[in-house]
Design a protein around this motif. Structure first.
Motif, PDB file in Angstrom:
ATOM      1  N   ARG A  86      -6.533   2.706   1.749  1.00 33.03           N
ATOM      2  CA  ARG A  86      -5.888   3.395   0.767  1.00 33.03           C
ATOM      3  C   ARG A  86      -4.532   3.457   0.956  1.00 33.03           C
ATOM      4  NH1 ARG A  86      -7.826   9.049  -1.687  1.00 33.03           N
ATOM      5  NH2 ARG A  86      -9.182   7.476  -3.150  1.00 33.03           N
ATOM      6  N   ALA A  87      -3.486   2.778   0.121  1.00 31.19           N
ATOM      7  CA  ALA A  87      -2.257   2.582   0.552  1.00 31.19           C
ATOM      8  C   ALA A  87      -1.213   3.903   0.062  1.00 31.19           C
ATOM      9  CB  ALA A  87      -1.821   1.222  -0.015  1.00 31.19           C
ATOM     10  N   VAL A  88      -1.757   4.230  -1.008  1.00 31.26           N
ATOM     11  CA  VAL A  88      -1.083   5.403  -1.619  1.00 31.26           C
ATOM     12  C   VAL A  88      -2.010   6.495  -1.837  1.00 31.26           C
ATOM     13  CG1 VAL A  88       0.860   6.250  -3.150  1.00 31.26           C
ATOM     14  CG2 VAL A  88       0.962   4.101  -2.308  1.00 31.26           C
ATOM     15  N   ASP A  89      -1.754   7.869  -1.515  1.00 30.94           N
ATOM     16  CA  ASP A  89      -2.659   8.790  -1.187  1.00 30.94           C
ATOM     17  C   ASP A  89      -2.193  10.031  -1.920  1.00 30.94           C
ATOM     18  OD1 ASP A  89      -5.063  10.219  -0.867  1.00 30.94           O
ATOM     19  OD2 ASP A  89      -5.084  10.109   1.419  1.00 30.94           O
ATOM     20  N   HIS A  90      -2.699  10.228  -3.123  1.00 28.62           N
ATOM     21  CA  HIS A  90      -1.945  11.421  -4.001  1.00 28.62           C
ATOM     22  C   HIS A  90      -0.669  11.836  -3.850  1.00 28.62           C
ATOM     23  CE1 HIS A  90      -6.729  11.829  -3.790  1.00 28.62           C
ATOM     24  NE2 HIS A  90      -6.471  12.167  -4.974  1.00 28.62           N
ATOM     25  N   VAL A  91       0.013  10.794  -4.209  1.00 29.09           N
ATOM     26  CA  VAL A  91       1.696  11.166  -3.999  1.00 29.09           C
ATOM     27  C   VAL A  91       2.035  11.963  -5.292  1.00 29.09           C
ATOM     28  CG1 VAL A  91       3.736   9.904  -3.759  1.00 29.09           C
ATOM     29  CG2 VAL A  91       2.116   9.413  -2.163  1.00 29.09           C
ATOM     30  N   LYS A 123       5.158   2.609   0.970  1.00 35.67           N
ATOM     31  CA  LYS A 123       6.195   2.819   0.199  1.00 35.67           C
ATOM     32  C   LYS A 123       6.560   1.581  -0.563  1.00 35.67           C
ATOM     33  CE  LYS A 123       9.855   1.673   3.724  1.00 35.67           C
ATOM     34  NZ  LYS A 123       9.078   1.066   4.648  1.00 35.67           N
ATOM     35  N   THR A 124       6.402   0.275  -0.209  1.00 35.23           N
ATOM     36  CA  THR A 124       6.396  -0.748  -1.173  1.00 35.23           C
ATOM     37  C   THR A 124       5.602  -0.789  -2.270  1.00 35.23           C
ATOM     38  OG1 THR A 124       7.525  -2.079   0.658  1.00 35.23           O
ATOM     39  CG2 THR A 124       6.838  -3.019  -1.260  1.00 35.23           C
ATOM     40  N   THR A 125       4.128  -0.527  -2.022  1.00 33.57           N
ATOM     41  CA  THR A 125       3.237  -0.309  -2.903  1.00 33.57           C
ATOM     42  C   THR A 125       3.597   0.822  -4.083  1.00 33.57           C
ATOM     43  OG1 THR A 125       1.536  -0.933  -1.083  1.00 33.57           O
ATOM     44  CG2 THR A 125       0.895   0.201  -3.370  1.00 33.57           C
ATOM     45  N   LEU A 126       4.086   1.902  -3.506  1.00 34.58           N
ATOM     46  CA  LEU A 126       4.620   3.027  -4.357  1.00 34.58           C
ATOM     47  C   LEU A 126       5.714   2.522  -5.322  1.00 34.58           C
ATOM     48  CD1 LEU A 126       4.505   6.010  -5.287  1.00 34.58           C
ATOM     49  CD2 LEU A 126       6.015   6.499  -3.430  1.00 34.58           C
ATOM     50  N   LEU A 127       6.543   1.733  -4.680  1.00 34.98           N
ATOM     51  CA  LEU A 127       7.840   1.362  -5.668  1.00 34.98           C
ATOM     52  C   LEU A 127       7.319   0.310  -6.479  1.00 34.98           C
ATOM     53  CD1 LEU A 127      10.986   1.723  -5.515  1.00 34.98           C
ATOM     54  CD2 LEU A 127      11.036  -0.454  -4.503  1.00 34.98           C
ATOM     55  N   ALA A 156       7.484   0.326 -10.727  1.00 37.77           N
ATOM     56  CA  ALA A 156       8.011  -1.037 -11.417  1.00 37.77           C
ATOM     57  C   ALA A 156       7.140  -1.605 -12.118  1.00 37.77           C
ATOM     58  CB  ALA A 156       8.548  -2.166 -10.333  1.00 37.77           C
ATOM     59  N   GLY A 157       5.901  -1.407 -12.140  1.00 36.73           N
ATOM     60  CA  GLY A 157       4.759  -1.859 -12.876  1.00 36.73           C
ATOM     61  C   GLY A 157       4.228  -3.311 -12.391  1.00 36.73           C
ATOM     62  N   PHE A 158       4.341  -3.599 -11.214  1.00 34.68           N
ATOM     63  CA  PHE A 158       3.681  -4.898 -10.605  1.00 34.68           C
ATOM     64  C   PHE A 158       2.439  -4.691 -10.191  1.00 34.68           C
ATOM     65  CE2 PHE A 158       8.419  -6.098 -10.097  1.00 34.68           C
ATOM     66  CZ  PHE A 158       8.320  -7.032 -11.181  1.00 34.68           C
ATOM     67  N   GLN A 159       2.148  -3.250  -9.761  1.00 30.21           N
ATOM     68  CA  GLN A 159       0.785  -2.946  -9.429  1.00 30.21           C
ATOM     69  C   GLN A 159       0.482  -1.820 -10.299  1.00 30.21           C
ATOM     70  OE1 GLN A 159       1.523  -2.924  -5.259  1.00 30.21           O
ATOM     71  NE2 GLN A 159       0.366  -4.927  -4.983  1.00 30.21           N
ATOM     72  N   SER A 160      -1.039  -1.709 -10.470  1.00 26.97           N
ATOM     73  CA  SER A 160      -1.310  -0.409 -11.379  1.00 26.97           C
ATOM     74  C   SER A 160      -1.931   0.519 -10.472  1.00 26.97           C
ATOM     75  CB  SER A 160      -1.988  -0.778 -12.708  1.00 26.97           C
ATOM     76  OG  SER A 160      -3.364  -1.512 -12.212  1.00 26.97           O
ATOM     77  N   PRO A 161      -1.667   1.924 -10.793  1.00 27.99           N
ATOM     78  CA  PRO A 161      -2.431   2.723  -9.877  1.00 27.99           C
ATOM     79  C   PRO A 161      -3.723   2.994 -10.104  1.00 27.99           C
ATOM     80  CG  PRO A 161      -0.907   3.836 -11.360  1.00 27.99           C
ATOM     81  CD  PRO A 161      -0.918   2.306 -11.630  1.00 27.99           C
ATOM     82  N   SER A 162      -4.599   3.382  -8.859  1.00 26.15           N
ATOM     83  CA  SER A 162      -6.012   3.442  -9.110  1.00 26.15           C
ATOM     84  C   SER A 162      -6.197   4.823  -9.937  1.00 26.15           C
ATOM     85  CB  SER A 162      -6.820   3.594  -7.598  1.00 26.15           C
ATOM     86  OG  SER A 162      -6.423   2.366  -6.893  1.00 26.15           O
ATOM     87  N   SER A 163      -5.463   6.057  -9.662  1.00 32.16           N
ATOM     88  CA  SER A 163      -5.615   6.987 -10.264  1.00 32.16           C
ATOM     89  C   SER A 163      -4.186   7.841 -10.321  1.00 32.16           C
ATOM     90  CB  SER A 163      -6.736   8.146  -9.705  1.00 32.16           C
ATOM     91  OG  SER A 163      -6.394   8.482  -8.544  1.00 32.16           O
ATOM     92  N   GLY A 164      -4.164   8.732 -11.020  1.00 32.63           N
ATOM     93  CA  GLY A 164      -2.782   9.658 -11.156  1.00 32.63           C
ATOM     94  C   GLY A 164      -2.202   8.975 -12.333  1.00 32.63           C
ATOM     95  N   GLY A 215       0.705   6.488   3.571  1.00 29.28           N
ATOM     96  CA  GLY A 215       0.214   6.530   2.271  1.00 29.28           C
ATOM     97  C   GLY A 215       0.486   8.010   1.704  1.00 29.28           C
ATOM     98  N   LYS A 216       1.001   9.202   2.569  1.00 30.08           N
ATOM     99  CA  LYS A 216       1.067  10.471   2.007  1.00 30.08           C
ATOM    100  C   LYS A 216       2.520  10.631   2.312  1.00 30.08           C
ATOM    101  CE  LYS A 216      -3.264  12.498   2.560  1.00 30.08           C
ATOM    102  NZ  LYS A 216      -4.182  12.526   3.827  1.00 30.08           N
ATOM    103  N   PHE A 217       3.014  11.764   1.498  1.00 32.81           N
ATOM    104  CA  PHE A 217       4.337  12.314   1.611  1.00 32.81           C
ATOM    105  C   PHE A 217       4.273  13.496   2.700  1.00 32.81           C
ATOM    106  CE2 PHE A 217       6.726  11.060  -2.379  1.00 32.81           C
ATOM    107  CZ  PHE A 217       7.004   9.779  -1.974  1.00 32.81           C
ATOM    108  N   GLU A 218       4.952  13.337   3.860  1.00 32.08           N
ATOM    109  CA  GLU A 218       4.762  14.234   4.729  1.00 32.08           C
ATOM    110  C   GLU A 218       5.873  15.501   4.500  1.00 32.08           C
ATOM    111  OE1 GLU A 218       3.541  14.289   8.290  1.00 32.08           O
ATOM    112  OE2 GLU A 218       2.299  12.535   7.830  1.00 32.08           O
ATOM    113  N   GLN A 219       7.026  15.124   3.745  1.00 34.97           N
ATOM    114  CA  GLN A 219       7.929  16.255   3.265  1.00 34.97           C
ATOM    115  C   GLN A 219       8.922  15.658   2.304  1.00 34.97           C
ATOM    116  OE1 GLN A 219      10.326  17.680   6.675  1.00 34.97           O
ATOM    117  NE2 GLN A 219      11.344  19.250   5.471  1.00 34.97           N
ATOM    118  N   ILE A 220       9.304  16.602   1.319  1.00 31.81           N
ATOM    119  CA  ILE A 220      10.476  16.121   0.373  1.00 31.81           C
ATOM    120  C   ILE A 220      11.405  17.274   0.507  1.00 31.81           C
ATOM    121  CG2 ILE A 220      10.818  15.814  -1.999  1.00 31.81           C
ATOM    122  CD1 ILE A 220       7.976  15.255  -2.617  1.00 31.81           C
ATOM    123  N   GLY A 221      12.674  16.741   0.771  1.00 28.42           N
ATOM    124  CA  GLY A 221      13.645  17.754   0.876  1.00 28.42           C
ATOM    125  C   GLY A 221      14.951  16.947   1.035  1.00 28.42           C
ATOM    126  N   THR A 222      16.032  17.697   1.139  1.00 28.68           N
ATOM    127  CA  THR A 222      17.407  17.348   1.293  1.00 28.68           C
ATOM    128  C   THR A 222      17.760  16.812   2.699  1.00 28.68           C
ATOM    129  OG1 THR A 222      18.211  19.385   2.245  1.00 28.68           O
ATOM    130  CG2 THR A 222      18.228  19.195  -0.422  1.00 28.68           C
TER     131      THR A 222
END
Lengths: 288, 364
Positions: free
Chosen positions: B21-26, B46-50, B54-62, B214-221
């Motif tokens: 799983r490259a990107v996990d419930h982000v 992160k590249t998979t997410l980007l 951009a639309g070059f890959q389609s998400p499995s869900s979400g 594949g997960k976000f550990e933290q989002i912040g300034t």
């Protein structure tokens, strides 16, 4: 001392290609040219002049065959490009690793058998009692046997078939060097598939297209076996005419003149092609 | 009105490849006009997410919404996003003007209008009058700006940047960081920037998402991510830190007592970590939070011997080995006090209990 030794090495390494060019290309052509400007005026009596060349222009059969050969070769080249480009694009861009190697090899497999055998293969398929004819009869689409050999279409099929590899190889090489991110960038900026093909892929592949076309055109123009075998004895191809002059008519003088005209024709068409596509010969040959 | 819909909203975005799983419930939101960075080590997804944005890959869900509209199933050439590629992907067969005008030509904009708009955008990125030049006639930094101009001329809602500074040399990279930030401010477009270089992310971003496995550990300034990392991974990945493994031996209100595996005792103010006595803990301590002193008593003071001095101009540091054998990297103060410090010297280290971060050790 050292520079003498390295110079000797340079000439030794250059020797094979020089020998090749001088002994096998330049000397025979000088000989042929001398023969082509000799006019036979009696047994063992010759005079220098351009009568042989004049004979070509005064006899419609000669120059019509010449023009027919040129036009059909150009047509065969165009057809090969149209068929070869999607194959090359598929191999270079849409496959990876093993599949790519396998497909590339599959393109080459027909070239492991001799051209004669391959051409006979087409004859087995296309002749009156051949595979296609029987199959159409079996399906009930035709009433009697159909002859598909001995016409221009059969020649065209043979020419495209024998030369397609020489189109696919340079195209795969140039398309391989096209970075996938350029295609993605094209899509990202709103381009449609056709626009990307036209503005990004084809301009990038141009050197490969031109070098493939040059090789295929020369091969078709100089092909002897395919037009004779698939086109039958009524089919006129300029190389066949040269053969007739040399072997059947024993008219080496006229045959040599024809040979030179063919050389001039191929040089002219290649030059025109390069000018039209805006490529230079060194760039084209250097890149593929 | 743009406050109603943030420019980019991802909800539970997941991408599965055959084996992993490259990107996990982000999930995240990027407000209009902000600079959002996704920071992570290579292979974190992160590249998979980007590429999904951009639309070059389609998400499995979400779901993925741009300006409120779902982008699921929308091909890349129909999305209001543009991307600056890692190696820029400028078209080598076209001159700069044709490169920048490519997107406008696809939209069927008239020739003369394309010309003026291309000139305008090149002017804005500080490259007036270069449209006739070939790509290989300009420098790396200029190519960078052409790549941005090529996207910005289309006035995208979101500009995606895939580590575009990676190929530049250090000096130019430092310069482009500042320049990218000011270009972003000038265009007032939402930038989503991915990088593995924490200094790029810290300098340029309004918000940073730290990504791992594949997960976000933290989002912040940038300030929060640096000074208040919420997980051990963020503390270790963003900025330099000394990591000390130990065990919690006492909890007194908000103050923890941790004994390192080497036997050194330390006090840490960790109000919200929820650690209890006996837990295996990881303590992270920034080199600049540690003070070098001649002599001292008090909390978290220990004596040690200078193991090595790493001179690096303003970023010089020393490694100090304390009594228990643990190594601490300490930033060398630039006031000149310890300028003559040498290997083998005895010094004292002191740090504030509030400056350290303590996390439950992974797998404990």
């Amino acid at each position: 001392m050292k520079s003498d030794a390295s110079r000797l090495g340079f000439y030794l390494l250059l020797a094979p290609i020089l020998l090749w060019l001088v002994v096998l290309i330049i000397l025979p052509h000088i000989g042929l040219f001398i023969v082509s400007i000799s006019e036979k005026i009696g047994p063992r009596e010759y005079e220098t002049g351009f009568d042989n060349y004049a004979a070509f222009f005064t006899e419609p059969l000669y120059w019509r065959t010449f023009a027919r050969t040129a036009i059909m070769s150009i047509f065969a080249t165009a057809l090969t490009l149209i068929l070869g480009f999607p194959i090359a694009y598929y191999i270079a861009k849409l496959t990876r690793g093993r599949t790519k190697t396998t497909l590339f090899l599959m393109c080459m497999i027909p070239f492991w058998v001799s051209e004669l055998v391959r051409t006979f293969g087409w004859m087995i398929l296309l002749r009156e009692t051949g595979v296609f004819s029987n199959f159409l009869q079996y399906l009930g689409l035709v009433d009697g046997p159909v002859e598909m050999l001995y016409n221009d279409a059969a020649i065209m099929v043979g020419l495209v078939y024998t030369s397609i590899l020489f189109m696919v190889v340079p195209l795969v090489t140039t398309l391989d060097s096209l970075d996938d991110s350029l295609i993605e960038a094209g899509y990202d900026l709103g381009g449609t598939s056709t626009a990307i093909m036209r503005e990004i892929v084809i301009p990038h592949a141009m050197p490969g297209i031109v070098s493939g076309c040059i090789v295929v055109f020369m091969l078709s123009l100089g092909n002897y076996l395919t037009p004779i075998l698939l086109g039958g004895k009524d089919s006129l191809w300029f190389t066949g005419m040269i053969y007739t002059q040399f072997i059947t008519r024993f008219n080496w003088e006229l045959g040599s003149a024809f040979g030179f005209l063919l050389l001039a024709l191929s040089s002219l068409v290649v030059f025109a092609g390069l000018k039209l596509s805006g490529q230079s010969l060194s760039e084209t040959m250097g890149r593929s | 009105m743009s406050d109603l819909h943030p420019d980019l909203v991802c909800t539970d975005l997941t991408k599965d490849f055959a084996a992993f799983r490259a990107v996990d419930h982000v999930s995240f939101e990027v407000p209009q006009g902000s600079f959002f960075s996704i920071l992570g080590p290579s292979g974190c997804g992160k590249t998979t997410l980007l590429r999904m944005i951009a639309g070059f890959q389609s998400p499995s869900s979400g779901d993925l919404r741009i300006k409120g509209k779902s982008m699921i199933g929308v091909p890349p050439n129909k999305r209001p996003v543009s991307m600056v590629f890692q190696h820029l992907a400028l078209f080598p067969t076209m001159n700069i003007g044709d490169n920048v005008g490519f997107g406008l030509r696809q939209r069927g904009v008239g020739k003369s209008e394309i010309k003026t708009r291309v000139e305008q955008v090149l002017d804005r990125v500080g490259l007036p009058g270069v449209s006739g030049r070939r790509i290989d006639q300009i420098s790396g930094g200029q190519k960078q700006r052409v790549a941005i101009a090529r996207c910005m001329v289309l006035e995208p809602d979101v500009l995606l940047l895939d580590e575009p500074l990676g190929a530049l040399d250090l000096k130019l990279r430092e310069h482009m960081k500042v320049e990218l930030k000011s270009l972003q401010a000038a265009f007032n477009t939402t930038f989503v920037y991915i990088t593995h270089d924490q200094s790029e992310a810290l300098v340029m971003s309004d918000n940073i998402a730290v990504m791992n496995h594949g997960k976000f550990e933290q989002i912040g300034t940038p300030h929060d991510v640096y000074h208040a990392p919420s997980t051990a991974f963020v503390a270790g990945f963003v900025g330099d830190a000394n990591r000390i493994d130990g065990k919690v031996t006492g909890v007194d209100g908000a103050t923890l007592t941790v004994v390192s595996d080497g036997g050194a005792e330390m006090k840490i103010d960790a109000p919200t970590q929820g650690l209890s006595v006996g837990d295996a803990a990881q303590v992270f301590l920034r080199p600049e939070s540690i003070e070098l002193v001649e002599a001292g008593v008090g909390v978290n003071v220990s004596s040690g011997i200078v193991e090595s001095v790493l001179f690096n101009g303003a970023n010089s540091s020393v490694t100090v080995k304390d009594g228990s054998g643990g190594l601490l990297t300490v930033a060398l103060p630039q006031t000149g006090t310890f300028a003559r410090l040498q290997r083998g010297d005895r010094v004292f280290t002191r740090w504030d209990p509030a400056q350290a971060r303590c996390y439950l050790a992974a797998g404990a």
